[in-house]
Scaffold this motif. Structure first.
Motif, short mmCIF file in Angstrom:
data_model
loop_
_atom_site.label_atom_id
_atom_site.label_comp_id
_atom_site.label_asym_id
_atom_site.label_seq_id
_atom_site.Cartn_x
_atom_site.Cartn_y
_atom_site.Cartn_z
N GLY A 75 41.25 -35.75 -33.44
CA GLY A 75 40.15 -36.46 -34.00
C GLY A 75 38.92 -37.02 -33.17
N ALA A 76 38.78 -36.77 -31.80
CA ALA A 76 37.70 -36.91 -31.00
C ALA A 76 36.90 -35.51 -30.78
N ASP A 77 35.90 -35.69 -30.62
CA ASP A 77 34.82 -34.68 -30.49
C ASP A 77 34.57 -34.51 -29.08
N PHE A 78 34.67 -33.10 -28.78
CA PHE A 78 34.45 -32.76 -27.26
C PHE A 78 33.47 -31.78 -27.11
N VAL A 79 32.52 -31.71 -25.99
CA VAL A 79 31.59 -30.59 -25.76
C VAL A 79 31.70 -30.22 -24.09
N ILE A 80 31.67 -28.83 -24.01
CA ILE A 80 31.61 -28.21 -22.95
C ILE A 80 30.31 -27.48 -22.79
N LEU A 81 29.83 -27.61 -21.46
CA LEU A 81 28.78 -26.81 -21.11
C LEU A 81 28.80 -25.82 -20.06
N ARG A 104 26.43 -35.73 -16.61
CA ARG A 104 26.19 -37.15 -16.66
C ARG A 104 25.23 -37.61 -17.69
N SER A 105 24.02 -36.90 -17.75
CA SER A 105 23.02 -37.10 -18.70
C SER A 105 23.39 -37.04 -20.11
N THR A 106 24.05 -35.95 -20.61
CA THR A 106 24.29 -35.51 -21.69
C THR A 106 25.45 -36.23 -22.41
N GLY A 107 26.68 -36.65 -21.29
CA GLY A 107 27.92 -37.26 -21.89
C GLY A 107 29.00 -36.10 -22.17
N ALA A 108 28.47 -34.81 -21.83
CA ALA A 108 29.48 -34.07 -22.01
C ALA A 108 30.49 -33.91 -21.35
N HIS A 109 31.88 -33.24 -21.78
CA HIS A 109 33.28 -33.52 -21.21
C HIS A 109 33.46 -32.71 -20.25
N LYS A 110 32.95 -31.57 -20.24
CA LYS A 110 33.54 -30.50 -19.09
C LYS A 110 32.24 -29.50 -18.92
N GLY A 111 32.33 -29.08 -17.48
CA GLY A 111 31.24 -27.96 -17.09
C GLY A 111 31.91 -26.87 -16.48
#
Length: 199
Positions: A75-81, A104-111
């Motif tokens: 149920g949670a949204d995640f973003v990987i860059l 840090r700036s975008t709040g993405a969850h994984k790089g």
């Protein structure tokens, strides 16, 4: 404040806010209850979407990210860059630091840094400390770049592209093939610790 009603276990007060009753669980019992819920909840990934040259809003402006993956778990949204480095030289620490700043700036969850020519030791050390994945995309095969004396020979290119991840251990670099290895890719992208996965 005076209560106006009790609805569905929530205490409704006159200011319009719901006030939930205090739990009788201790903090440790509360944490264990959350562990149980997370363990039994399905972990299917839904709404998977991959974008190329995706504009991602940050606190200090918009970044054009080489590749993004967006999805939903529990149920949670995640973003990987993903930052793609098709350099003739190994990726340096500064390249990984730039990705950390974007996270840090975008709040993405994984790089994830994807490199054509590998990584310098300082880049891997920094990535390990900050939970950034380092992946090498190789023409034909995956190769070890280890400081061990028994390093395998570099395979001959075949024209196909494969990907592998590497982590820095006590005895040098360790590598794992990612191409066609769904479980390895999941471990790489969804590890929750601040370190690279053990491969």
């Amino acid at each position: 404040m005076p209560m106006s009603a009790t609805e569905g276990g929530a205490l409704v007060v006159e200011d319009g806010f719901d006030r939930w009753p205090t739990f009788a669980l201790s903090p440790a019992e509360y944490e264990r209850a959350v562990v149980d819920i997370v363990t039994t909840t399905g972990h299917e990934i839904t709404d998977w979407r991959v974008e190329h040259l995706d504009p991602v809003e940050g606190m200090d402006g918009t970044y054009i990210i080489d590749v993004t993956a967006r999805f939903r778990v529990m149920g949670a949204d995640f973003v990987i860059l993903f930052e793609c480095k098709r350099h003739s030289r190994p990726v340096e620490r500064e390249d990984v630091q730039v990705l950390q700043d974007k996270l840090r700036s975008t709040g993405a969850h994984k790089g994830v840094v994807v490199a054509a020519s590998g990584f310098q030791r300082g880049a891997l050390q920094y990535a390990q400390k900050h939970g950034i994945a380092c992946v090498r995309l190789v023409d034909g095969a995956w190769t070890y770049e280890t400081r061990d004396h028994n390093a395998p020979a570099v395979p001959q290119p075949t024209g196909n592209f494969l990907a592998y991840a590497r982590s820095l251990g006590d005895r040098g670099f360790r590598n794992v093939l990612l191409s066609d290895q769904q479980s390895s890719v999941r471990d790489l992208l969804f590890t929750t610790s601040g370190e690279m996965p053990t491969v």
